[in-house]
Design a protein around this motif. Structure first.
Motif, short mmCIF file in Angstrom:
data_model
loop_
_atom_site.label_atom_id
_atom_site.label_comp_id
_atom_site.label_asym_id
_atom_site.label_seq_id
_atom_site.Cartn_x
_atom_site.Cartn_y
_atom_site.Cartn_z
N GLU A 36 1.05 -1.05 0.27
CA GLU A 36 0.14 -0.34 -0.22
C GLU A 36 1.25 1.51 0.08
N LEU A 37 2.21 1.29 0.36
CA LEU A 37 2.63 2.13 0.90
C LEU A 37 3.57 2.52 -0.39
N PHE A 38 3.39 1.40 -1.51
CA PHE A 38 4.59 1.32 -2.20
C PHE A 38 3.75 2.05 -3.43
N GLU A 39 2.45 2.13 -3.57
CA GLU A 39 1.52 2.49 -4.16
C GLU A 39 1.17 3.49 -4.10
N LYS A 40 1.21 3.78 -2.84
CA LYS A 40 0.40 5.62 -2.74
C LYS A 40 1.47 6.14 -2.97
N LEU A 41 3.10 6.03 -3.11
CA LEU A 41 3.98 7.27 -3.60
C LEU A 41 4.62 6.40 -4.69
N ASN A 42 3.71 5.28 -5.53
CA ASN A 42 4.08 5.13 -6.63
C ASN A 42 6.00 4.89 -7.15
N LEU A 43 6.37 3.61 -5.95
CA LEU A 43 7.39 3.49 -5.83
C LEU A 43 7.39 1.61 -6.41
N GLN A 44 8.86 1.30 -7.01
CA GLN A 44 8.99 -0.03 -7.60
C GLN A 44 9.05 -1.15 -6.23
N GLN A 45 8.55 -1.92 -6.61
CA GLN A 45 8.54 -3.20 -5.05
C GLN A 45 9.65 -3.48 -5.36
N SER A 46 10.68 -3.58 -6.78
CA SER A 46 11.71 -3.88 -6.83
C SER A 46 12.89 -3.24 -6.17
N LYS A 47 12.29 -1.84 -6.15
CA LYS A 47 13.30 -1.31 -4.87
C LYS A 47 12.94 -1.54 -3.21
N GLU A 48 14.65 -1.11 -2.71
CA GLU A 48 14.43 -0.52 -0.95
C GLU A 48 14.32 0.80 -0.69
N ILE A 49 13.54 1.02 0.37
CA ILE A 49 13.35 2.58 0.50
C ILE A 49 14.71 2.49 1.30
N LEU A 50 15.20 4.32 0.94
CA LEU A 50 16.49 4.61 1.75
C LEU A 50 15.71 5.78 2.62
N LEU A 51 15.27 5.89 3.27
CA LEU A 51 14.54 7.34 4.03
C LEU A 51 15.30 8.37 4.48
N VAL A 52 14.84 9.57 4.18
CA VAL A 52 15.78 10.70 4.71
C VAL A 52 14.53 11.79 5.63
N MET A 53 15.03 11.67 6.70
CA MET A 53 14.21 12.45 7.84
C MET A 53 15.62 13.67 7.24
N PRO A 54 15.00 14.89 7.35
CA PRO A 54 16.21 16.22 7.13
C PRO A 54 15.61 17.66 8.70
N GLY A 55 14.89 17.14 9.22
CA GLY A 55 14.37 17.82 9.82
C GLY A 55 12.83 18.93 9.61
N SER A 56 12.30 19.17 11.13
CA SER A 56 11.59 20.27 10.83
C SER A 56 10.97 21.62 10.43
#
Length: 373
Positions: free
Chosen positions: A173-193
């Motif tokens: 569901e997350l990959f579909e929502k963000l339009n990501l390819q299932q074949s790749k993993e996520i590198l998550l960046v959280m740069p602050g607020s």
């Protein structure tokens, strides 16, 4: 009145307000908060977006505004006969206004302690004098305040209940929502607020992220805070390709392969959900030098502090550069047994943060005091 000044304070403050309203439905609550606190029932006097100052130089620059905010809050306390004030973290502002509130004969609670056990222990004298009760999240904080004979109650950490109650998307569901390819993993960046954080941290982080994503066939997903305009991220990244996400932080932490995360609440959330990560932090040179001179502990990431070991690598100031970020990530991602050992160590955090119900327990303390008045 409740005063929070940051995104994490808004999150915890909203849960507190909901719990207070369940116990005392007719109570009026006003103060400083964000969208979450407002939707929970806070009458906003100022929004946290207006309070996002970082570092000594920024605070000095905004002193006239800060004084005006204080004046408005104190006037409101007097005119509306406010019985109690709850301060949530945000120590630069809250510890400054606390003596003025106390002088008015109002009961003052402090929920989510400033990290004075880590730096600035001299502030404990101020807390003892002007705070009626500390409501703390960690057992070691209770022990610390008891050493100084400060009124304190330990309630556990509200993140436990927040994560437990969260309705997670599946990975699909997350990959579909963000339009990501299932074949790749996520590198998550959280740069602050805060804008200043993003300006300082994101340029090198996004360059390093491209190197990591290219080597390990990953999607770069940047979690964009409500306080940040996504055009700022795009301008800094220039031609580097990445996906921006709003409001799915827990889903991202849960399903990502790796994180590069600005020091703060997000590092604890990542630790609780066992996401191997690098913690980055960069502030103004003067702010850093003063902070370092006051520091009593070696780590800045709460996950590392709780475990008592540097599980998340910490890159601070000039170490926030693409070469060092890539090097630390590469060490972890290239070694599966090392990667899994990090996940295993992170599992220790949950057992150290108490049982669900922290917001309810904090609300019970505050409402009991309210009813005594």
């Amino acid at each position: 009145m409740i005063i929070a000044g940051e995104v994490s304070g808004d999150m915890h403050g909203s849960a507190l307000i909901k719990s207070i309203k369940k116990l005392e439905p007719n109570v009026n609550i006003c103060g400083i908060g964000g969208n979450l606190m407002q939707s929970a029932g806070l009458e906003l006097i100022y929004h946290i977006k207006e309070m996002a100052f970082l570092g000594f130089v920024e605070i000095i620059k905004h002193l006239p505004f800060i004084k005006r905010v204080q004046k408005d809050l104190l006037k409101r306390i007097k005119n509306e006969n406010i019985k109690e004030v709850v301060l949530i973290d945000y120590p630069g502002f809250n510890l400054n206004i606390a003596p003025k509130i106390k002088k008015m004969g109002v009961k003052v609670y402090y929920y989510i302690s400033p990290q004075i056990w880590a730096w600035g222990q001299g502030r404990v004298k101020k807390i003892k004098k002007y705070i009626d009760k500390m409501i703390v999240l960690f057992p070691f904080e209770k022990e610390f305040y008891e050493r100084f004979n400060v009124e304190v109650e330990y309630v556990g950490h509200p993140l436990i209940e927040r994560i437990q109650e969260y309705n997670f998307l599946t990975k699909e569901e997350l990959f579909e929502k963000l339009n990501l390819q299932q074949s790749k993993e996520i590198l998550l960046v959280m740069p602050g607020s805060r804008d200043q954080e993003v300006h300082r941290i994101f340029p090198e982080v996004i360059k390093a992220s491209k190197l990591i994503a290219d080597k390990y066939n990953m999607h770069i997903v940047v979690a964009c805070s409500e306080n940040i305009n996504e055009s700022l991220l795009k301008d800094i990244a220039e031609n580097i390709e990445f996906t921006i996400s709003h409001g799915n932080n827990y889903d991202l932490i849960s399903h990502a392969k790796f994180g590069i995360i600005k020091s703060g609440t997000s590092t604890l959330e990542s630790g609780l959900m066992q996401l191997p990560s690098i913690v980055v932090y960069k502030t103004a040179g003067l702010t850093y030098r003063i902070g370092k001179s006051l520091a009593k502990i070696k780590n800045i990431a709460m996950a590392n502090i709780i475990i008592g070991e540097t599980v998340f690598p910490e890159l601070i100031q000039s170490d926030v550069n693409k070469e060092k970020i890539f090097s630390e990530a590469d060490k972890i991602l290239s070694d599966e047994s090392f990667y899994n050992s990090i996940k295993e160590k992170l599992s220790l955090i949950r057992e150290k943060l108490g049982t669900p119900g922290a917001s309810k327990r904090a609300a019970e303390i505050i409402v009991a005091g309210y009813n005594e008045n």
